[in-house]
Design an enzyme around this catalytic site. Sequence first.
Site, mmCIF file in Angstrom:
data_model
loop_
_atom_site.group_PDB
_atom_site.id
_atom_site.type_symbol
_atom_site.label_atom_id
_atom_site.label_comp_id
_atom_site.label_asym_id
_atom_site.label_seq_id
_atom_site.Cartn_x
_atom_site.Cartn_y
_atom_site.Cartn_z
ATOM 1 N N HIS A 120 121.357 17.167 51.199
ATOM 2 C CA HIS A 120 120.532 16.330 52.069
ATOM 3 C C HIS A 120 121.007 16.365 53.529
ATOM 4 O O HIS A 120 120.261 15.987 54.434
ATOM 5 C CB HIS A 120 120.462 14.887 51.552
ATOM 6 N N ASP A 150 122.912 17.766 44.689
ATOM 7 C CA ASP A 150 123.011 17.480 46.125
ATOM 8 C C ASP A 150 124.193 18.211 46.759
ATOM 9 O O ASP A 150 124.889 17.675 47.621
ATOM 10 C CB ASP A 150 123.123 15.972 46.379
ATOM 11 N N SER A 224 128.495 11.775 54.722
ATOM 12 C CA SER A 224 127.940 12.620 53.665
ATOM 13 C C SER A 224 128.395 14.065 53.811
ATOM 14 O O SER A 224 128.317 14.645 54.887
ATOM 15 C CB SER A 224 126.416 12.580 53.707
#
Length: 467
Positions: A120, A150, A224
Amino acid sequence: MKKIFSLVLVSALGGALTLGAYKLFLEPENKIEITADSNPSFLPTSNISNVFNSAAEAPDLTIAAENAVNAVVHVKNVTISTGQMTFQDLLLGRSPQRAQMGTGSGVIINSDGYIITNNHVINNSDKLTITLNNNKTYDAEIVGTDPKTDIALLKIDADEDLPYVTFADSDQARIGEWVLAVGNPFNLTSTVTAGIISAKARDLSGNSTQSFIQTDAAVNPGNSGGALVNTNGELIGINTAISSQTGSYIGYSFAVPSNIARRVIEDIMEYGYVQNGILGITGGALNSAAADELGVNDTEGIYVASVVEDSGADLAGILEGDIIKEIDRIKVSKFSDLTGHIGAKRVDDIVELKISRDGDLKTLKVKLTRNETLNLPLVGMVKNAKKEDLKSLNASNGVKIIELNKEYESYWKKNGVDEGAIITSINDVKINSVDDAQQAIKNKSTYEPLRIELINSKGEKERYNFR
C-alpha cells in the site's frame, strides 16, 4: 485563702474570654489561596526503578537501533491523478493532471539494494524515490508485489554496498519480548520507538486470512513498510497497520511476520509471483460454545469441517471431524495460528500436524499444495477440474463445483445443478482454471450482471444470469 483562689480563677476565665473575643471578632482574616506555579515541576508517571533494579538489568537497545536506522529508508511515492476538468480545460481539449505524493518506509535486506516495504506504500505509483539514512536519494523500481500479504519488493542501483538487516525467525519471537519499530512517521526520518510484543497471530480481517505480530511500540502514518526488530537488530516484522479511531497511534500496532515477508520476496525473486501453499481444509477454532455445538470435548484447536479433494490434507489422511492441535510442534489455538505458520511456507513444503481423532492423538505429515480452489460468488467452492472430471461430462474445459453456496444451495439443486458440475464460462470468458475464474470476477464491473455457463451433472449445458 478561698478569696485569693476565687480571684485567680475569675482572672484566668476573664483572660480566656477576652482572647477568644479578639480572635473571633477583631483579628484580621488570613485567607489561604492556591496559585499556579509559573514554572511547575513535572514528575514522571512511572518509576523505572520499580521495573529495573539497576541500569544493567534494562535492555540495551542502542546497538539494535543504530543498525536498524541505517538499513531503514524513506520511500516517496508520486502518483499522477486526473483532476477535475474546468470549462477552460474543455475548450482547450486538455486533461488536467495533478501530482500527489505519499510517503512511507522500507527496509534494505541485502547490500545489492533490494528493499522490502508494504504494497500500500507503493501502490499506483508513477515514480518512486528512496532516501537513505545518509541522505542519498535514488530512483526505485518495483520488482514485484503481493497485495494479499501487503508486501512489495523494490530495487535501487546504489554506488556502494548498502547496510542491511538480517531476517530473524519470527516463529521464535515471544510475547513480552522487547522490540523496536524503525521508520519515518509524519516525515520524521529515522525514528525509533520501543515496546514489547503484545500478541502473535493476530487477525484483523475477521476471516482468518491474516496473522500479524501485535506490539505496543508507537507506529504512525509513515511507519508503514518500516522495520520491527528484536534486541539483536534482526528483522522480525514489517510494520503495516495500527488500530486507531483517530488515524494515529493509540496503543497497538501490527507487523507482517518476517517469516511470511521473507517467503513472499523469495517467491517474487525466484518466480516473479507468489506461490501460496495450502493444507486443503476448511474449519474454525474451537471454544466452549463451538465444542458444545459440534459435540466434542476439546475447547482448543482447529476443527476440520471439510477436506478439499486431492489436497495435501486429503492425501495425508486428514478427515472431517479431526482437531488440529499443533503444527510443527507449535500449539494451535486459533485459525490464524495455522494460517500464519503456513503463510511462511512454500508449495511442496512439508508440515507436521498433531491431530486429535476420537480422543486419540496422531501425527501426520502434510505436503502443502498450490491453491486450486476458489469461493465463487453465488456458486460456492470450485476447484481445478481433472481430465477425468471433464471427460465424464464431455467438457473440454472448466472448473468443478465441489461445494455449493449454502445460501443458494436449494436454488441450484432445484435447477439440477449439484456438486460435480463444470463451469465452462464466466461473462463470456472461457474458464480453464480457478485463476481464470478469479480474473473474470475481478474484471467484472459493479453493475455488470454475472453470466455463468456450465454443464450439470447430467451433462446438460445451461446458462445463468445474475443481476
